[in-house]
Scaffold this motif. Structure first.
Motif, PDB file in Angstrom:
ATOM      1  N   PRO A   1      -7.320   6.691   8.149  1.00  0.00           N
ATOM      2  CA  PRO A   1      -6.331   6.568   7.015  1.00  0.00           C
ATOM      3  C   PRO A   1      -6.974   6.831   5.539  1.00  0.00           C
ATOM      4  O   PRO A   1      -8.362   6.660   5.377  1.00  0.00           O
ATOM      5  CB  PRO A   1      -5.935   5.090   6.548  1.00  0.00           C
ATOM      6  N   GLN A   2      -6.353   7.229   4.816  1.00  0.00           N
ATOM      7  CA  GLN A   2      -6.700   7.492   3.061  1.00  0.00           C
ATOM      8  C   GLN A   2      -5.988   6.402   2.218  1.00  0.00           C
ATOM      9  O   GLN A   2      -4.786   5.986   2.365  1.00  0.00           O
ATOM     10  CB  GLN A   2      -6.427   8.770   2.584  1.00  0.00           C
ATOM     11  N   MET A   3      -6.691   5.672   1.375  1.00  0.00           N
ATOM     12  CA  MET A   3      -6.196   4.390   0.553  1.00  0.00           C
ATOM     13  C   MET A   3      -6.045   4.498  -0.670  1.00  0.00           C
ATOM     14  O   MET A   3      -7.110   4.820  -1.560  1.00  0.00           O
ATOM     15  CB  MET A   3      -6.931   3.185   1.071  1.00  0.00           C
ATOM     16  N   PHE A   4      -4.744   4.723  -1.302  1.00  0.00           N
ATOM     17  CA  PHE A   4      -4.515   4.901  -2.862  1.00  0.00           C
ATOM     18  C   PHE A   4      -3.436   4.011  -3.295  1.00  0.00           C
ATOM     19  O   PHE A   4      -2.681   3.542  -2.432  1.00  0.00           O
ATOM     20  CB  PHE A   4      -4.417   6.483  -3.114  1.00  0.00           C
ATOM     21  N   ARG A   5      -3.257   3.741  -4.483  1.00  0.00           N
ATOM     22  CA  ARG A   5      -2.324   3.075  -5.312  1.00  0.00           C
ATOM     23  C   ARG A   5      -1.055   3.708  -5.054  1.00  0.00           C
ATOM     24  O   ARG A   5      -1.020   5.192  -5.056  1.00  0.00           O
ATOM     25  CB  ARG A   5      -2.461   2.835  -6.539  1.00  0.00           C
ATOM     26  N   HIS A   6      -0.013   3.229  -4.627  1.00  0.00           N
ATOM     27  CA  HIS A   6       1.485   3.907  -4.410  1.00  0.00           C
ATOM     28  C   HIS A   6       1.753   4.618  -5.690  1.00  0.00           C
ATOM     29  O   HIS A   6       2.198   5.983  -5.344  1.00  0.00           O
ATOM     30  CB  HIS A   6       2.523   2.753  -4.186  1.00  0.00           C
ATOM     31  N   GLY A   7       1.967   4.350  -6.960  1.00  0.00           N
ATOM     32  CA  GLY A   7       2.474   5.054  -7.894  1.00  0.00           C
ATOM     33  C   GLY A   7       1.250   6.402  -8.199  1.00  0.00           C
ATOM     34  O   GLY A   7       2.037   7.266  -8.428  1.00  0.00           O
ATOM     35  N   ARG A   8       0.135   6.181  -8.144  1.00  0.00           N
ATOM     36  CA  ARG A   8      -0.800   6.958  -8.623  1.00  0.00           C
ATOM     37  C   ARG A   8      -0.620   8.200  -7.730  1.00  0.00           C
ATOM     38  O   ARG A   8      -0.465   9.493  -7.772  1.00  0.00           O
ATOM     39  CB  ARG A   8      -2.497   6.540  -8.686  1.00  0.00           C
ATOM     40  N   LEU A   9      -0.664   7.887  -6.276  1.00  0.00           N
ATOM     41  CA  LEU A   9      -0.391   8.885  -5.214  1.00  0.00           C
ATOM     42  C   LEU A   9       0.833   9.618  -5.099  1.00  0.00           C
ATOM     43  O   LEU A   9       0.834  10.769  -5.083  1.00  0.00           O
ATOM     44  CB  LEU A   9      -0.749   8.297  -3.847  1.00  0.00           C
ATOM     45  N   ALA A  10       1.921   9.020  -5.876  1.00  0.00           N
ATOM     46  CA  ALA A  10       3.226   9.575  -5.637  1.00  0.00           C
ATOM     47  C   ALA A  10       3.266  10.557  -6.818  1.00  0.00           C
ATOM     48  O   ALA A  10       3.585  11.870  -6.568  1.00  0.00           O
ATOM     49  CB  ALA A  10       4.347   8.555  -5.716  1.00  0.00           C
ATOM     50  N   ARG A  11       2.405  10.290  -7.935  1.00  0.00           N
ATOM     51  CA  ARG A  11       2.246  11.146  -8.954  1.00  0.00           C
ATOM     52  C   ARG A  11       1.434  12.252  -8.863  1.00  0.00           C
ATOM     53  O   ARG A  11       1.728  13.335  -9.144  1.00  0.00           O
ATOM     54  CB  ARG A  11       1.957  10.476 -10.341  1.00  0.00           C
TER      55      ARG A  11
END
Length: 233
Positions: free
Chosen positions: A165-175
């Motif tokens: 997996p790669q792990m990032f904040r939902h909002g930042r990744l979506a943007r």
């Protein structure tokens, strides 16, 4: 409320069938499909809020899997690119907050070790950017020219092979993914989209057993990797 952790399993890639009738996520090793192995591992992460499986358009096989009945797992339809597929999956997590974390994993990596997931979460949860599992490259790496000849040898000291997996904040990744799509950039993984924002994801060393099944021979390697792991997680 503390930031939560969700998972997203990408199973909407090109429907490579390896010469048979089944798309790759539904090939079986150790009695279960590749998708089920990934779903089983990530669903068992303590405290995980839920997850989404991103499927190819027209996929009717997922709903027949016993694990598809889990209440915390939803399905979404992917698009023609990985970035759009993952973005669709993020949008399907309708109760996820911008600051929640998302573990994005390839269904074609069925040998994910639980200890690697735990290490990734431990390293990234307090990180300002997030990160990914990766492996330092041990092989000598050659750069080819247009004629298929060695142009030069790349120094490998700082080269890593990206895993999931790669792990990032939902909002930042979506943007980041939306911006990449708008600009016509082909994000082959989530970290590359985050990098375009000027950020530096953390590299967390994972296991070489986290094999991606892309060719028929990889199925045999994955079977051997599972035997090497011993009892299934």
């Amino acid at each position: 409320m503390a930031d939560r952790i969700w998972f997203l399993i990408a199973a909407a890639g090109r429907a490579r069938r390896f010469g048979g009738p089944l798309p790759k996520p539904y090939l079986k090793i150790a009695g279960k499909t590749l998708l089920e192995h990934s779903l089983r591992t990530l669903s068992a992460v303590p405290g995980v809020a839920g997850g989404v499986v991103v499927l190819a358009p027209g996929d009717r096989r997922f709903r027949r899997l016993p694990m598809a009945l889990r209440r915390r797992v939803v399905a979404a339809t992917g698009g023609p690119t990985r970035a759009l597929s993952v973005l669709n999956g993020l949008n399907a997590l309708i109760t996820a907050a911008d600051d929640d974390w998302v573990l994005v994993h390839d269904a074609a990596r069925p040998c994910l070790l639980r200890r690697d997931v735990d290490a990734l979460i431990a390293e990234c949860r307090r990180d300002p950017v997030g990160g990914l599992l990766a492996i330092p490259i041990a092989d000598t790496v050659k750069q080819a020219d247009d004629e298929g000849r060695c142009q030069r040898t790349l120094p490998r000291e700082r080269l890593w092979r990206a895993l999931t997996p790669q792990m990032f904040r939902h909002g930042r990744l979506a943007r980041a993914l939306a911006q990449a799509l708008e600009e016509g950039f082909e994000a082959t993984d989530e970290a590359s989209a985050i990098e375009r924002l000027g950020l530096k994801p953390r590299l967390v060393e994972g296991s070489a057993l986290n094999i991606k099944v892309t060719r028929p021979a990889d199925l045999l390697l994955a079977q051997a990797a599972m035997r090497a792991q011993g009892a299934r997680k």
